[in-house]
Motif scaffolding. Structure first.
Motif, PDB file in Angstrom:
ATOM      1  N   LEU A 135       0.820  -1.157  -0.040  1.00 55.90           N
ATOM      2  CA  LEU A 135       0.031   0.048  -0.021  1.00 55.90           C
ATOM      3  C   LEU A 135       0.935   1.200   0.113  1.00 55.90           C
ATOM      4  CD1 LEU A 135      -2.962   1.000   0.213  1.00 55.90           C
ATOM      5  CD2 LEU A 135      -2.362   1.095   2.897  1.00 55.90           C
ATOM      6  N   PRO A 136       0.486   2.211  -0.818  1.00 57.97           N
ATOM      7  CA  PRO A 136       1.612   3.521  -1.036  1.00 57.97           C
ATOM      8  C   PRO A 136       1.107   4.288   0.268  1.00 57.97           C
ATOM      9  CG  PRO A 136       0.200   3.031  -2.977  1.00 57.97           C
ATOM     10  CD  PRO A 136      -0.272   2.140  -2.072  1.00 57.97           C
ATOM     11  N   SER A 137       1.943   4.971   0.856  1.00 54.78           N
ATOM     12  CA  SER A 137       1.909   5.639   1.872  1.00 54.78           C
ATOM     13  C   SER A 137       0.880   6.909   1.569  1.00 54.78           C
ATOM     14  CB  SER A 137       3.407   6.584   2.336  1.00 54.78           C
ATOM     15  OG  SER A 137       3.503   7.385   1.473  1.00 54.78           O
ATOM     16  N   LYS A 138       0.466   7.549   2.748  1.00 53.64           N
ATOM     17  CA  LYS A 138      -0.425   8.666   2.467  1.00 53.64           C
ATOM     18  C   LYS A 138       0.002   9.771   1.862  1.00 53.64           C
ATOM     19  CE  LYS A 138      -1.410  11.395   6.111  1.00 53.64           C
ATOM     20  NZ  LYS A 138      -1.675  11.982   7.402  1.00 53.64           N
ATOM     21  N   GLY A 166      -4.129  -7.345  -8.616  1.00 59.35           N
ATOM     22  CA  GLY A 166      -3.111  -7.282  -7.690  1.00 59.35           C
ATOM     23  C   GLY A 166      -3.003  -6.007  -6.687  1.00 59.35           C
ATOM     24  N   PHE A 167      -4.258  -5.083  -6.543  1.00 55.01           N
ATOM     25  CA  PHE A 167      -4.291  -3.915  -5.820  1.00 55.01           C
ATOM     26  C   PHE A 167      -4.721  -4.267  -4.455  1.00 55.01           C
ATOM     27  CE2 PHE A 167      -6.317  -1.054  -9.387  1.00 55.01           C
ATOM     28  CZ  PHE A 167      -5.116  -1.332 -10.173  1.00 55.01           C
ATOM     29  N   ASP A 168      -4.161  -3.225  -3.557  1.00 47.29           N
ATOM     30  CA  ASP A 168      -4.201  -3.387  -2.065  1.00 47.29           C
ATOM     31  C   ASP A 168      -5.480  -2.419  -1.760  1.00 47.29           C
ATOM     32  OD1 ASP A 168      -2.087  -4.678  -1.057  1.00 47.29           O
ATOM     33  OD2 ASP A 168      -0.861  -2.961  -1.970  1.00 47.29           O
ATOM     34  N   ALA A 169      -6.147  -2.908  -0.771  1.00 52.32           N
ATOM     35  CA  ALA A 169      -7.582  -2.181  -0.092  1.00 52.32           C
ATOM     36  C   ALA A 169      -7.007  -1.017   0.599  1.00 52.32           C
ATOM     37  CB  ALA A 169      -7.970  -3.208   0.901  1.00 52.32           C
ATOM     38  N   ILE A 170      -7.378   0.153   0.618  1.00 46.90           N
ATOM     39  CA  ILE A 170      -6.922   1.477   1.073  1.00 46.90           C
ATOM     40  C   ILE A 170      -8.054   1.288   2.481  1.00 46.90           C
ATOM     41  CG2 ILE A 170      -8.523   2.812  -0.126  1.00 46.90           C
ATOM     42  CD1 ILE A 170      -6.495   5.015   0.119  1.00 46.90           C
ATOM     43  N   PRO A 171      -7.558   1.426   3.803  1.00 40.40           N
ATOM     44  CA  PRO A 171      -8.479   1.592   4.757  1.00 40.40           C
ATOM     45  C   PRO A 171      -9.252   2.867   4.732  1.00 40.40           C
ATOM     46  CG  PRO A 171      -5.924   1.423   5.578  1.00 40.40           C
ATOM     47  CD  PRO A 171      -6.084   1.625   3.855  1.00 40.40           C
ATOM     48  N   TYR A 172     -10.336   2.800   5.338  1.00 43.75           N
ATOM     49  CA  TYR A 172     -11.421   3.907   5.462  1.00 43.75           C
ATOM     50  C   TYR A 172     -10.721   5.012   6.066  1.00 43.75           C
ATOM     51  CZ  TYR A 172     -15.307   6.735   6.913  1.00 43.75           C
ATOM     52  OH  TYR A 172     -16.228   7.814   6.957  1.00 43.75           O
ATOM     53  N   GLU A 173      -9.841   4.997   7.150  1.00 40.01           N
ATOM     54  CA  GLU A 173      -9.277   6.206   7.793  1.00 40.01           C
ATOM     55  C   GLU A 173      -8.217   6.877   6.871  1.00 40.01           C
ATOM     56  OE1 GLU A 173      -9.262   2.856   8.888  1.00 40.01           O
ATOM     57  OE2 GLU A 173     -10.648   3.032  10.234  1.00 40.01           O
ATOM     58  N   LEU A 174      -7.720   6.106   6.104  1.00 35.30           N
ATOM     59  CA  LEU A 174      -6.855   6.609   4.951  1.00 35.30           C
ATOM     60  C   LEU A 174      -7.469   7.411   3.922  1.00 35.30           C
ATOM     61  CD1 LEU A 174      -3.789   7.439   3.886  1.00 35.30           C
ATOM     62  CD2 LEU A 174      -3.748   5.080   2.956  1.00 35.30           C
ATOM     63  N   ALA A 175      -8.578   6.534   3.294  1.00 34.42           N
ATOM     64  CA  ALA A 175      -9.260   7.225   2.375  1.00 34.42           C
ATOM     65  C   ALA A 175     -10.172   8.449   2.632  1.00 34.42           C
ATOM     66  CB  ALA A 175     -10.615   6.215   1.915  1.00 34.42           C
ATOM     67  N   THR A 176     -10.176   8.520   4.018  1.00 40.22           N
ATOM     68  CA  THR A 176     -11.009   9.912   4.269  1.00 40.22           C
ATOM     69  C   THR A 176      -9.937  11.095   4.742  1.00 40.22           C
ATOM     70  OG1 THR A 176     -10.989   9.297   6.673  1.00 40.22           O
ATOM     71  CG2 THR A 176     -13.107   8.758   5.218  1.00 40.22           C
ATOM     72  N   THR A 177      -8.710  10.932   4.357  1.00 38.26           N
ATOM     73  CA  THR A 177      -7.687  12.069   4.442  1.00 38.26           C
ATOM     74  C   THR A 177      -8.150  13.137   3.441  1.00 38.26           C
ATOM     75  OG1 THR A 177      -6.132  10.276   4.843  1.00 38.26           O
ATOM     76  CG2 THR A 177      -5.112  12.555   4.272  1.00 38.26           C
ATOM     77  N   PRO A 178      -7.955  14.321   4.209  1.00 34.84           N
ATOM     78  CA  PRO A 178      -8.515  15.578   3.245  1.00 34.84           C
ATOM     79  C   PRO A 178      -7.343  16.005   2.448  1.00 34.84           C
ATOM     80  CG  PRO A 178      -8.892  15.931   5.603  1.00 34.84           C
ATOM     81  CD  PRO A 178      -8.386  14.621   5.282  1.00 34.84           C
ATOM     82  N   THR A 208     -13.109  17.645  -0.215  1.00 36.47           N
ATOM     83  CA  THR A 208     -12.449  16.492  -0.903  1.00 36.47           C
ATOM     84  C   THR A 208     -11.494  15.701   0.096  1.00 36.47           C
ATOM     85  OG1 THR A 208     -12.757  17.875  -2.800  1.00 36.47           O
ATOM     86  CG2 THR A 208     -11.387  16.082  -2.849  1.00 36.47           C
ATOM     87  N   THR A 209     -11.711  14.232  -0.220  1.00 42.64           N
ATOM     88  CA  THR A 209     -10.708  13.281   0.444  1.00 42.64           C
ATOM     89  C   THR A 209     -10.136  12.532  -0.482  1.00 42.64           C
ATOM     90  OG1 THR A 209     -12.425  11.703   0.567  1.00 42.64           O
ATOM     91  CG2 THR A 209     -12.289  13.235   2.330  1.00 42.64           C
ATOM     92  N   LEU A 210      -9.126  11.905  -0.033  1.00 43.99           N
ATOM     93  CA  LEU A 210      -8.558  10.826  -1.071  1.00 43.99           C
ATOM     94  C   LEU A 210      -9.413   9.920  -1.452  1.00 43.99           C
ATOM     95  CD1 LEU A 210      -5.204   9.821   0.797  1.00 43.99           C
ATOM     96  CD2 LEU A 210      -5.270  10.753  -1.515  1.00 43.99           C
ATOM     97  N   PHE A 211     -10.582   9.630  -1.079  1.00 43.28           N
ATOM     98  CA  PHE A 211     -11.510   8.652  -1.409  1.00 43.28           C
ATOM     99  C   PHE A 211     -12.158   9.412  -2.924  1.00 43.28           C
ATOM    100  CE2 PHE A 211     -15.845   7.424  -2.421  1.00 43.28           C
ATOM    101  CZ  PHE A 211     -15.807   6.058  -2.281  1.00 43.28           C
ATOM    102  N   HIS A 212     -12.284  10.777  -2.792  1.00 49.01           N
ATOM    103  CA  HIS A 212     -12.808  11.410  -3.771  1.00 49.01           C
ATOM    104  C   HIS A 212     -12.136  11.358  -5.210  1.00 49.01           C
ATOM    105  CE1 HIS A 212     -15.354  13.272  -0.378  1.00 49.01           C
ATOM    106  NE2 HIS A 212     -16.399  12.287  -0.816  1.00 49.01           N
ATOM    107  N   THR A 213     -10.769  11.407  -4.776  1.00 48.04           N
ATOM    108  CA  THR A 213      -9.856  11.578  -5.816  1.00 48.04           C
ATOM    109  C   THR A 213      -9.478  10.233  -6.462  1.00 48.04           C
ATOM    110  OG1 THR A 213      -8.176  12.080  -4.195  1.00 48.04           O
ATOM    111  CG2 THR A 213      -9.406  14.175  -5.295  1.00 48.04           C
ATOM    112  N   LEU A 214      -9.251   9.465  -5.683  1.00 52.17           N
ATOM    113  CA  LEU A 214      -8.714   8.269  -6.115  1.00 52.17           C
ATOM    114  C   LEU A 214     -10.060   7.211  -6.762  1.00 52.17           C
ATOM    115  CD1 LEU A 214      -6.443   7.313  -3.139  1.00 52.17           C
ATOM    116  CD2 LEU A 214      -5.671   7.533  -5.422  1.00 52.17           C
TER     117      LEU A 214
END
Length: 190
Positions: free
Chosen positions: A2-5, A150-162, A175-181
């Motif tokens: 998983l890539p870093s934040k 072969g993708f990794d699941a992104i945790p909810y806490e990371l997905a909601t990063t502004p 806007t969060t990481l979820f909205h852009t990714l």
């Protein structure tokens, strides 16, 4: 892995605008051109996507499998629809699997809706655990994404990063990481 934040934020900053200057120009911004380029590359080679959809259909024969891929989103979404013959008036749940075109990550969530007079209404995204009837489709969706892509699941806490970017109609303060990714309208499915 998983890539870093920080890596994910850096990636989305290259594909979405941080100011509203794009609203006042006739052409595409460099960020929009990069996002369009990611979509073009995906559209030109969807073989693995078709393999993924076929595998879901094989593994979940009692469900209808759908898809949506608006080009303003960060990637395509696949939907496993709640069986119509088991709908209730109060709450039904479809499973949505999002895969990012920008980073090797995915997210599985639900869209809750009501079934009123034969019509699906009042759609809302749900990041809670799925109800028992949709738990298996959610698990199958996740395993199949991992197997095919072969993708990794992104945790909810990371997905909601502004992230402070414009995504669709969302402004930087929303806007969060979820909205852009993945998608800026998680409740919107066909």
């Amino acid at each position: 892995m998983l890539p870093s934040k920080e890596d994910l934020i850096s990636i989305v900053q290259k594909h979405y605008d941080s100011t509203n200057a794009f609203m006042f120009t006739a052409g595409l911004t460099p960020e929009a051109k990069r996002l369009n380029g990611a979509w073009k590359k995906w559209i030109d080679n969807r073989d693995s996507w078709h393999t993924f959809r076929d595998e879901l259909s094989r593994l979940l024969p009692s469900y209808v499998i759908g898809e949506t891929y608006p080009s303003m989103d960060g990637g395509p979404r696949c939907i496993v629809y709640h069986p119509i013959d088991s709908c209730t008036l109060e709450s039904n749940w479809d499973v949505v699997g999002c895969m990012s075109l920008l980073a090797p990550v995915y997210f599985v969530y639900g869209v809750q809706w009501e079934y009123v007079e034969g019509i699906r209404k009042n759609f809302r995204a749900s990041f809670a655990q799925p109800p028992p009837i949709m738990a298996e489709p959610a698990q199958v969706m996740a395993r199949t994404i991992e197997k095919i892509f072969g993708f990794d699941a992104i945790p909810y806490e990371l997905a909601t990063t502004p992230v402070g970017l414009y995504a669709g109609l969302l402004e930087p303060h929303e806007t969060t990481l979820f909205h852009t990714l993945f998608t800026n309208e998680p409740q919107s499915i066909p």
